[in-house]
Design a protein around this motif. Structure first.
Motif, PDB file in Angstrom:
ATOM      1  N   GLU A 261      17.853 -27.276 -18.982  1.00 18.99           N
ATOM      2  CA  GLU A 261      16.937 -26.627 -19.444  1.00 18.99           C
ATOM      3  C   GLU A 261      15.858 -26.418 -19.673  1.00 18.99           C
ATOM      4  O   GLU A 261      15.042 -27.157 -18.292  1.00 18.99           O
ATOM      5  CB  GLU A 261      16.993 -28.086 -20.751  1.00 18.99           C
ATOM      6  N   LYS A 263      11.103 -26.203 -21.424  1.00 18.76           N
ATOM      7  CA  LYS A 263      10.723 -26.380 -22.032  1.00 18.76           C
ATOM      8  C   LYS A 263       9.729 -25.576 -22.289  1.00 18.76           C
ATOM      9  O   LYS A 263       8.927 -24.672 -21.455  1.00 18.76           O
ATOM     10  CB  LYS A 263      10.408 -27.510 -22.424  1.00 18.76           C
ATOM     11  N   ASP A 291      17.649 -24.475 -28.473  1.00 19.22           N
ATOM     12  CA  ASP A 291      18.050 -25.692 -28.783  1.00 19.22           C
ATOM     13  C   ASP A 291      17.588 -26.111 -29.424  1.00 19.22           C
ATOM     14  O   ASP A 291      17.197 -26.125 -30.902  1.00 19.22           O
ATOM     15  CB  ASP A 291      18.859 -25.727 -27.300  1.00 19.22           C
ATOM     16  N   THR A 308      13.591 -25.714 -26.786  1.00 20.01           N
ATOM     17  CA  THR A 308      13.990 -25.397 -25.625  1.00 20.01           C
ATOM     18  C   THR A 308      14.868 -24.436 -25.380  1.00 20.01           C
ATOM     19  O   THR A 308      15.575 -23.820 -25.959  1.00 20.01           O
ATOM     20  CB  THR A 308      14.577 -26.910 -24.875  1.00 20.01           C
ATOM     21  N   GLY A 310      18.033 -22.027 -22.394  1.00 18.80           N
ATOM     22  CA  GLY A 310      18.352 -22.087 -20.599  1.00 18.80           C
ATOM     23  C   GLY A 310      17.418 -21.990 -20.075  1.00 18.80           C
ATOM     24  O   GLY A 310      16.263 -21.418 -19.770  1.00 18.80           O
ATOM     25  N   LYS A 311      17.264 -22.828 -18.474  1.00 16.61           N
ATOM     26  CA  LYS A 311      16.581 -22.645 -17.818  1.00 16.61           C
ATOM     27  C   LYS A 311      16.624 -20.787 -16.949  1.00 16.61           C
ATOM     28  O   LYS A 311      15.652 -20.510 -16.716  1.00 16.61           O
ATOM     29  CB  LYS A 311      16.900 -23.295 -16.520  1.00 16.61           C
ATOM     30  N   LYS A 341      18.015 -33.097 -20.685  1.00 20.72           N
ATOM     31  CA  LYS A 341      18.351 -33.277 -22.078  1.00 20.72           C
ATOM     32  C   LYS A 341      18.868 -34.686 -21.546  1.00 20.72           C
ATOM     33  O   LYS A 341      20.316 -34.246 -21.082  1.00 20.72           O
ATOM     34  CB  LYS A 341      18.739 -32.003 -22.786  1.00 20.72           C
TER      35      LYS A 341
END
Length: 406
Positions: A261, A263, A291, A308, A310-311, A341
């Motif tokens: 995740e 932010k 998310d 958030t 996905g990275k 998370k």
């Protein structure tokens, strides 16, 4: 006689010896009189390398060409496994996604399966042949190869099991079942004999790497019985089944975590109707999944919006937001990829109060600050600093009495 779809992940087909091992497992099912179709992933590490090459050439690469590159990994394994099966006397033939065909939408890189025409596969199985199908790939409305997102071979396997009306979908992997949490972090994690579809869906969506989220979603919708078991040991696995098949329903079934995740915080967003649509609309159009979301109102008519993504979606998300800045009117974007998370999941949470409070108290006692909270009927998730991941998982696993005895 049963009809079974057997799926083997990357570690199960990592080299020729392991491919021979897979062939022997398939032969055992065929010799038992079962009709078998096999779905395979690319060899371990291959997809990562293919993805890396795309990203090195261009972080914002054309998703259609990305699919052309990364779909090649599975093409190698289906051919090798078909050869291995033929060598030991099993009639087998390889199938790429477009040959089945596995029809998807046009969201390249994370396509959704729309339809699988199973007639050709069923005919081959009934004739005693083993179809070896490339997981992770299909064909889009533009007649180009599509891929289904990371872990998409699980989705391929469940979708094919539904299309051929299989009695069971066996997912072979490098673990021997579904555990209360990651045994590498908590050695005293316990293997679960059965997990409800709904629980597995939540566990998968919040980071449990055993099954891909959309594969569980499809299994639940189509009522495909899924078994997770080891490619390397002859042990019973864990079944994913209807809730009413599970005798004991624990309060918390498992603790999951995700380090994938990032932010994103938008500072000083105008607080007005429709602003959320202006923020999340462009992200959705760019296929960026959002998310957890939290909004803090300021006293000056603005708000800070934190969510958030996905990275791997972070560069794309930042690009989309910067382009939409004149419309949205925020002051600045702050991105933090160093988060994790942590989630607790259990169908027993429906009927018990105070489950989340135990989570918050446990983390507070360990000095772990909670940045964002999100909940559903059978899940509570929190966002914490990435450095606290293992401490948080261990503490929660003990707090809910999930540690194995002895």
């Amino acid at each position: 006689m049963a009809r079974i779809v057997m799926k083997f992940g990357g570690t199960s087909v990592a080299d020729l010896d392991r491919i021979r091992n897979v062939a022997n497992r398939v032969k055992r099912e065929v010799d038992a009189g079962n009709e078998v179709a096999v779905v395979v992933s690319a060899m371990s590490g291959v997809t990562n390398q293919l993805v890396k090459w795309c990203q090195e050439l261009s972080p914002l690469h054309d998703a259609r060409e990305y699919d052309t590159v990364v779909a090649t990994g599975e093409q190698v394994t289906i051919g090798l496994l078909a050869i291995a099966l033929q060598t030991i006397g099993v009639d087998a033939r390889s199938w790429q996604g477009w040959q089945v065909p596995i029809l998807t939408d046009g969201a390249h890189g994370k396509a959704r399966v729309e339809e699988i025409k199973g007639e050709a596969l069923i005919a081959r199985m009934q004739a005693g042949q083993v179809p070896v199908v490339a997981g992770f790939q299909g064909i889009g409305p533009d007649n180009r190869v599509t891929t289904l997102g990371r872990g998409g071979s699980d989705l391929s396997a469940v979708a094919i099991a539904a299309a051929v009306k299989a009695d069971r979908c066996d997912i072979y992997t490098d673990v021997d079942g579904i555990y209360t949490t990651d045994p590498r972090i908590v050695p005293r994690a316990r293997k679960l004999p059965a997990v409800a579809y709904e629980e597995m869906l939540e566990l998968a969506s919040v980071g449990a790497k055993v099954l891909q989220t959309r594969s569980v979603e499809l299994a639940m919708k189509q009522r495909v019985r899924v078994q997770v078991l080891s490619s390397f040991e002859d042990k019973p696995g864990s079944m994913v089944v209807d809730e009413d098949e599970i005798v004991e329903q624990p309060l918390v079934t498992g603790v999951a975590y995700s380090r994938d995740e990032a932010k994103v915080t938008l500072r000083r967003v105008p607080d007005k109707p429709g602003i959320a649509a202006e923020v999340f609309g462009p992200l959705s159009a760019a296929n960026v999944n959002v998310d957890m979301i939290v909004q803090n109102l300021g006293a000056d008519g603005t708000t800070d919006m934190t969510f958030t993504v996905g990275k791997t979606d972070l560069p794309r998300a930042r690009d989309v937001l910067e382009k939409a800045r004149p419309t949205i009117g925020f002051e600045t974007v702050i991105a933090d990829p160093e988060v994790a998370k942590i989630s607790i999941v259990g169908i027993g949470m429906r009927s018990h109060a105070g489950v989340a409070a135990t989570m918050f108290k446990t983390l507070a006692e360990k000095g772990i600050n909670i940045q964002v909270i999100s909940t559903s009927e059978i899940k509570t998730s929190v966002l914490v600093g990435a450095e606290y991941t293992e401490l948080a998982v261990r503490a929660l696993h003990s707090a809910y009495g999930l540690d194995a005895e002895g």
